[in-house]
Design a protein around this motif. Structure first.
Motif, PDB file in Angstrom:
ATOM      1  N   GLY A   1      -4.479   8.801  -2.101  1.00 39.92           N
ATOM      2  CA  GLY A   1      -4.599   9.226  -0.714  1.00 39.92           C
ATOM      3  C   GLY A   1      -3.793  10.461  -0.370  1.00 39.92           C
ATOM      4  O   GLY A   1      -4.168  11.238   0.520  1.00 39.92           O
ATOM      5  N   SER A   2      -2.699  10.690  -1.068  1.00 39.00           N
ATOM      6  CA  SER A   2      -1.873  11.859  -0.763  1.00 39.00           C
ATOM      7  C   SER A   2      -2.150  13.032  -1.698  1.00 39.00           C
ATOM      8  O   SER A   2      -1.397  13.998  -1.718  1.00 39.00           O
ATOM      9  CB  SER A   2      -0.392  11.479  -0.813  1.00 39.00           C
ATOM     10  N   GLY A   3      -3.235  12.952  -2.467  1.00 41.43           N
ATOM     11  CA  GLY A   3      -3.604  14.063  -3.335  1.00 41.43           C
ATOM     12  C   GLY A   3      -3.250  13.820  -4.781  1.00 41.43           C
ATOM     13  O   GLY A   3      -2.876  12.718  -5.172  1.00 41.43           O
ATOM     14  N   PRO A   4      -3.340  14.880  -5.605  1.00 41.74           N
ATOM     15  CA  PRO A   4      -3.105  14.718  -7.040  1.00 41.74           C
ATOM     16  C   PRO A   4      -1.628  14.654  -7.409  1.00 41.74           C
ATOM     17  O   PRO A   4      -0.795  15.308  -6.792  1.00 41.74           O
ATOM     18  CB  PRO A   4      -3.758  15.960  -7.645  1.00 41.74           C
ATOM     19  N   THR A   5      -1.353  13.837  -8.411  1.00 45.51           N
ATOM     20  CA  THR A   5      -0.033  13.745  -9.025  1.00 45.51           C
ATOM     21  C   THR A   5      -0.224  13.927 -10.521  1.00 45.51           C
ATOM     22  O   THR A   5      -1.104  13.297 -11.113  1.00 45.51           O
ATOM     23  CB  THR A   5       0.615  12.366  -8.766  1.00 45.51           C
ATOM     24  N   TYR A   6       0.590  14.777 -11.124  1.00 50.13           N
ATOM     25  CA  TYR A   6       0.539  14.977 -12.568  1.00 50.13           C
ATOM     26  C   TYR A   6       1.761  14.351 -13.211  1.00 50.13           C
ATOM     27  O   TYR A   6       2.876  14.515 -12.730  1.00 50.13           O
ATOM     28  CB  TYR A   6       0.502  16.474 -12.912  1.00 50.13           C
ATOM     29  N   GLY A   7       1.525  13.635 -14.285  1.00 44.55           N
ATOM     30  CA  GLY A   7       2.614  13.105 -15.095  1.00 44.55           C
ATOM     31  C   GLY A   7       2.819  11.608 -14.944  1.00 44.55           C
ATOM     32  O   GLY A   7       2.661  11.036 -13.866  1.00 44.55           O
TER      33      GLY A   7
END
Length: 141
Positions: A61-67
Motif C-alpha cells: 500500500g505504501s509503494g515499492p520496497t527493495y531488499g
C-alpha cells in the motif's frame, strides 16, 4: 519414424508435467510454511520464503520496497506483536510456470485479529535458486 517422434514427445510431456507438479507442490509448501510461521508470530522464519537479497521487490500500500531486510523491517513496523499479526489464511487461486525456474502465483490473504479482519490479494513471482523456490517479487494489496 513417426511412432518414435510420438513416443519421444509423450515422454518429454510426462517428464515436464511431473516436474511441474513437483515444483508446484514445493511452492505451495513454501507458502504453507510462511502461513504457519506467521501464525506463530515468527516474522524472521516467515521471511525465509523470500530471496535474501537487496533485489527482493515488495510492493504494498505504501509503494515499492527493495531488499529483504527493509521488507522485514516494514513487516515488524506494520504488524507489531502477535496481536498485530493475527491469524493468517491464504487462498491460492493459481500457480503458473513462466519457465522451468520462474513461477507466478495469484492468491488471497485474510487476517483475523481481535478488532478487525483485513484481507486482500497478492501476486508473487517465485524463482528456483539452488534447487529452492523463493519469492523475489511480492505485490500485496
Amino acid at each position: 519414424m513417426k511412432r518414435l517422434l510420438i513416443i519421444a514427445f509423450l515422454l518429454v510431456s510426462i517428464g515436464t508435467h511431473a516436474q511441474t507438479a513437483k515444483d508446484k507442490q514445493a511452492i505451495l509448501n513454501v507458502l504453507e510454511k510462511q502461513r504457519g510461521d506467521w501464525n506463530k508470530g515468527d516474522l524472521e522464519a516467515f521471511m525465509q520464503g523470500y530471496v535474501k537479497s537487496d533485489s527482493l521487490l515488495f510492493v504494498g500500500g505504501s509503494g515499492p520496497t527493495y531488499g529483504w531486510q527493509k521488507t522485514l523491517d516494514n513487516y515488524k513496523k506494520t504488524y507489531q506483536g502477535k496481536a498485530g499479526m493475527g491469524f493468517l489464511t491464504f487462498g491460492i487461486k493459481k500457480v503458473d510456470f513462466l519457465n522451468k525456474d520462474v513461477a507466478f502465483v495469484l492468491g488471497s490473504w485474510h487476517l483475523k485479529r481481535e478488532k478487525d479482519e483485513p484481507k486482500g490479494y497478492f501476486t508473487l513471482l517465485f524463482k528456483k535458486i539452488s534447487g529452492e523456490w523463493k519469492i523475489f517479487v511480492d505485490h500485496s494489496s
